[in-house]
Design a protein around this motif. Structure first.
Motif, PDB file in Angstrom:
ATOM      1  N   HIS A  60       0.701  -1.308   0.173  1.00 54.53           N
ATOM      2  CA  HIS A  60      -0.018   0.252  -0.162  1.00 54.53           C
ATOM      3  C   HIS A  60       0.651   1.135   0.004  1.00 54.53           C
ATOM      4  O   HIS A  60       0.258   2.304  -0.963  1.00 54.53           O
ATOM      5  CB  HIS A  60      -1.130  -0.068   1.365  1.00 54.53           C
ATOM      6  N   THR A  61       2.331   0.837   0.851  1.00 51.38           N
ATOM      7  CA  THR A  61       2.758   2.088   0.515  1.00 51.38           C
ATOM      8  C   THR A  61       3.518   2.866  -0.329  1.00 51.38           C
ATOM      9  O   THR A  61       3.510   3.757  -0.670  1.00 51.38           O
ATOM     10  CB  THR A  61       3.964   2.004   2.237  1.00 51.38           C
ATOM     11  N   ALA A  62       4.182   1.924  -1.301  1.00 48.91           N
ATOM     12  CA  ALA A  62       5.137   1.363  -1.862  1.00 48.91           C
ATOM     13  C   ALA A  62       3.915   1.884  -3.569  1.00 48.91           C
ATOM     14  O   ALA A  62       4.068   3.786  -4.070  1.00 48.91           O
ATOM     15  CB  ALA A  62       5.100  -0.246  -2.994  1.00 48.91           C
ATOM     16  N   LEU A  63       2.420   1.220  -3.141  1.00 46.54           N
ATOM     17  CA  LEU A  63       1.646   1.688  -4.616  1.00 46.54           C
ATOM     18  C   LEU A  63       1.293   3.518  -3.832  1.00 46.54           C
ATOM     19  O   LEU A  63       1.050   4.018  -5.451  1.00 46.54           O
ATOM     20  CB  LEU A  63      -0.093   0.643  -4.291  1.00 46.54           C
ATOM     21  N   HIS A  64       0.997   4.050  -3.141  1.00 42.95           N
ATOM     22  CA  HIS A  64       0.546   5.099  -3.471  1.00 42.95           C
ATOM     23  C   HIS A  64       1.719   6.489  -2.989  1.00 42.95           C
ATOM     24  O   HIS A  64       1.563   7.899  -2.693  1.00 42.95           O
ATOM     25  CB  HIS A  64       0.576   5.691  -1.671  1.00 42.95           C
ATOM     26  N   SER A  65       3.594   4.938  -2.711  1.00 41.42           N
ATOM     27  CA  SER A  65       4.432   6.545  -3.238  1.00 41.42           C
ATOM     28  C   SER A  65       4.955   6.592  -4.732  1.00 41.42           C
ATOM     29  O   SER A  65       6.240   7.054  -5.083  1.00 41.42           O
ATOM     30  CB  SER A  65       5.370   5.440  -2.280  1.00 41.42           C
ATOM     31  N   GLY A  66       3.911   5.358  -5.397  1.00 45.10           N
ATOM     32  CA  GLY A  66       4.057   5.992  -7.115  1.00 45.10           C
ATOM     33  C   GLY A  66       4.683   4.541  -7.679  1.00 45.10           C
ATOM     34  O   GLY A  66       5.564   5.047  -8.507  1.00 45.10           O
ATOM     35  N   ALA A  67       5.446   3.757  -6.777  1.00 41.58           N
ATOM     36  CA  ALA A  67       5.666   2.512  -7.550  1.00 41.58           C
ATOM     37  C   ALA A  67       4.594   2.207  -8.800  1.00 41.58           C
ATOM     38  O   ALA A  67       3.830   1.696  -9.014  1.00 41.58           O
ATOM     39  CB  ALA A  67       5.653   1.216  -6.128  1.00 41.58           C
ATOM     40  N   PRO A  68       5.264   1.520  -9.923  1.00 41.88           N
ATOM     41  CA  PRO A  68       5.095   0.807 -11.273  1.00 41.88           C
ATOM     42  C   PRO A  68       4.016   0.181 -10.643  1.00 41.88           C
ATOM     43  O   PRO A  68       4.373  -1.116  -9.862  1.00 41.88           O
ATOM     44  CB  PRO A  68       6.360   0.469 -12.134  1.00 41.88           C
ATOM     45  N   VAL A  69       3.138  -0.483 -11.524  1.00 45.78           N
ATOM     46  CA  VAL A  69       2.099  -1.340 -11.781  1.00 45.78           C
ATOM     47  C   VAL A  69       2.049  -2.376 -13.244  1.00 45.78           C
ATOM     48  O   VAL A  69       1.647  -1.643 -14.289  1.00 45.78           O
ATOM     49  CB  VAL A  69       0.286  -1.105 -10.869  1.00 45.78           C
ATOM     50  N   VAL A  70       2.541  -3.989 -12.500  1.00 45.72           N
ATOM     51  CA  VAL A  70       2.703  -4.155 -14.421  1.00 45.72           C
ATOM     52  C   VAL A  70       1.722  -5.297 -14.399  1.00 45.72           C
ATOM     53  O   VAL A  70       1.444  -5.933 -13.074  1.00 45.72           O
ATOM     54  CB  VAL A  70       4.113  -4.795 -14.231  1.00 45.72           C
TER      55      VAL A  70
END
Length: 196
Positions: A60-70
């Motif tokens: 959740h933290t990574a996603l909301h910090s802009g981590a790519p989604v593949v």
């Protein structure tokens, strides 16, 4: 910007919660379980899904910090709202011992590198290929569907020790994989319980 929830979706979640008590689940686990069930109208996912809250918190933290989604296929990408995704299936080619989906995973990894969130809802071979890479994912949502290789690839994901959302059975698919990612997208960054 807050997401506006349609009255039909609110009623759907009300009915889901009337049929299944999810109140004892940790917040992000509850969000994923409910959104997956909502996407498939299948209450059996409550006992079929496998995940750990601490993995979801980091993802959740990574996603909301802009981590790519593949994603493995465009159908999964189409179901993910409010976020750009990477899907390289259109650029991929099959070859001896390599499916097109597996090649797409290789191409995507070359593009995004480590730390991405991987959402696989169609091809067991995509999940199998991901497990051969040193992708250091923030999370793998591994919910491919099918009678050939789906359950086995998800068992391999769980055995890998990678942070993951998977399920035990052969069912899955693009809609449920996208729903699991959307649960993390929609959940407030303060980790307060999502209001439907």
């Amino acid at each position: 910007m807050n997401r506006v929830v349609h009255p039909i979706e609110q009623e759907s979640f009300r009915r889901l919660r009337a049929r299944l008590d999810t109140s004892g689940l940790a917040p992000l686990t509850r969000a994923v379980v409910e959104r997956v069930i909502h996407s498939a109208a299948d209450l059996e996912y409550a006992t079929d899904l496998v995940m750990a809250e601490h993995d979801l918190e980091r993802a959740h933290t990574a996603l909301h910090s802009g981590a790519p989604v593949v994603t493995d296929v465009e159908m999964v990408a189409a179901g993910i709202t409010r976020r750009e995704t990477v899907c390289r299936l259109a650029d991929a080619r099959s070859g001896p011992g390599l499916t097109r989906s597996a090649h797409a995973v290789r191409l995507a990894y070359e593009q995004v590198g480590p730390g991405a969130l991987w959402v696989i809802g169609c091809a067991p071979t995509a999940l199998e290929e991901l497990l051969t890479l040193d992708a250091a994912p923030a999370l793998v949502i591994g919910l491919p569907v099918g009678f050939v290789g789906a359950a086995e690839s998800k068992a391999a994901l769980r055995a890998s020790g990678l942070p993951a959302v998977s399920n035990v059975s052969e069912k899955g698919g693009s809609a449920v994989a996208a729903a699991a990612l959307n649960a993390l997208l929609y959940h407030s960054t303060s980790h307060t319980e999502e209001k439907q």
